[in-house]
Design an enzyme around this catalytic site. Sequence first.
Site, mmCIF file in Angstrom:
data_model
loop_
_atom_site.group_PDB
_atom_site.id
_atom_site.type_symbol
_atom_site.label_atom_id
_atom_site.label_comp_id
_atom_site.label_asym_id
_atom_site.label_seq_id
_atom_site.Cartn_x
_atom_site.Cartn_y
_atom_site.Cartn_z
ATOM 1 N N GLY A 46 3.337 0.252 -1.792
ATOM 2 C CA GLY A 46 3.018 -0.002 -3.184
ATOM 3 C C GLY A 46 4.136 0.461 -4.096
ATOM 4 O O GLY A 46 4.479 -0.221 -5.075
ATOM 5 N N GLY A 47 4.721 1.624 -3.764
ATOM 6 C CA GLY A 47 5.874 2.095 -4.522
ATOM 7 C C GLY A 47 7.044 1.132 -4.419
ATOM 8 O O GLY A 47 7.732 0.865 -5.412
ATOM 9 N N LEU A 82 0.827 -1.205 0.000
ATOM 10 C CA LEU A 82 0.000 0.000 0.000
ATOM 11 C C LEU A 82 0.859 1.251 0.000
ATOM 12 O O LEU A 82 1.826 1.341 0.753
ATOM 13 C CB LEU A 82 -0.903 0.010 1.240
ATOM 14 C CG LEU A 82 -1.560 1.343 1.601
ATOM 15 C CD1 LEU A 82 -2.591 1.752 0.546
ATOM 16 C CD2 LEU A 82 -2.186 1.295 2.996
ATOM 17 N N SER A 83 0.506 2.226 -0.828
ATOM 18 C CA SER A 83 1.096 3.561 -0.810
ATOM 19 C C SER A 83 2.613 3.491 -1.007
ATOM 20 O O SER A 83 3.083 3.023 -2.040
ATOM 21 C CB SER A 83 0.713 4.257 0.499
ATOM 22 O OG SER A 83 1.028 5.621 0.471
ATOM 23 N N ALA A 84 3.406 3.922 -0.019
ATOM 24 C CA ALA A 84 4.855 3.778 -0.149
ATOM 25 C C ALA A 84 5.231 2.303 -0.263
ATOM 26 O O ALA A 84 6.196 1.952 -0.951
ATOM 27 C CB ALA A 84 5.557 4.415 1.050
#
Length: 385
Positions: A154-155, A150-152
């Site tokens: 996910g990055g 998720l989010s970072a």
Amino acid sequence: MSLARNVDLLRRLPKLDGLRFAELGRSADSSSPLREVTGFGDNPGALRMFAFVPAQLQKPRALVVVLHGCGQTAAAYDLGAGWSTLAQHYGFALLMPEQQRINNANTCFNWFNPEDTMRGSGEAHSIREMIAHMADAHRIDSRRIFITGLSAGGGMTSVMLATYPEVFAAGAVIAGLPYGIASNLREALDGMFHSPARPARELGDLVRSASDHRGPWPKISVWHGSADRTVNPGNANEIVKQWLDLHELPEVPMAETNVDGYPRQTWWNNDGETLVESYAITDMAHGTPLGLADNDQRYGMEGAFLIEAGISSSYHIAKFFGLTGWIAEAKKKVEAKPALTPAPHLARSIRSAVAEPAEPKREKSYGFDLGQIITRALTAAGLMN
């Protein structure tokens, strides 16, 4: 909002939210099934390793790597997204790396820092070492290793898929960003808030330059809320473009369907296998979408960046990974077995009596019916007076 204000906001986030997030992490840790693993190998990224391995594992054995978002711990994100519950239910091993505040004040994975996003370096290498440790310790099939975040997180999922594509069969990015679009904080913020469009070929080249790998490439599932004000939803399109280029697929979706009320776009290969899929969670803000799964089970619970949306992203991602068929197959095998009785010789008598469908002429010749056969068998076994 100006770039300067965004930078200032990031600097103040630990003061605003640090206590709340820390408390969430501690409450999850006290009852979490995750266990910390130390001494797993090289750790240049200074990350912590947490894992959960259920007693029964489906075969061939599979591993899912899950990366939390900013301000979260491994245990807190597991509690919210429900991955250890899924792992227990469907029999796969779970690895959850955790960021430390000494690396990032907001406990974000450093998905834009060149030292942490290159093959053999920093956080990317630490996660790779954790995966190798899990694969060796639990005899994981090398063709069944998956990753999501998720989010970072996910990055950083994009980073791992790009820098170690030969390791993963598939990945899933939730509210994340494509690989290689930022190498410093300014570029990271620009990507987060504005998501400038890039040519598909340029995006694909960023991944191709991250390793010597030239295919086949991992499959990918992309999730993003359309009302996300933290990571621009345009990033979902950029991630899809990046992986369509790698898989040499057209930008126009091959199919558009609705799943639990939300649009899903899919692309597949010549064998009909879905290689890229994208979910747009209408009107949802920044976070992981939660809801009932297809089996009417609920995985996870609402919390910071964990949003009730009527669709279970964790379940659908596990399904995309090919991990949700194990329970159904196990049930079929159980149902196929004969029921146990307290008298094995009685069961044999009954089975021999009903093995062939009774024909009227045969019943007449023996002078009794099936009910009489069972009654006599029970009497002979001493189970009926």
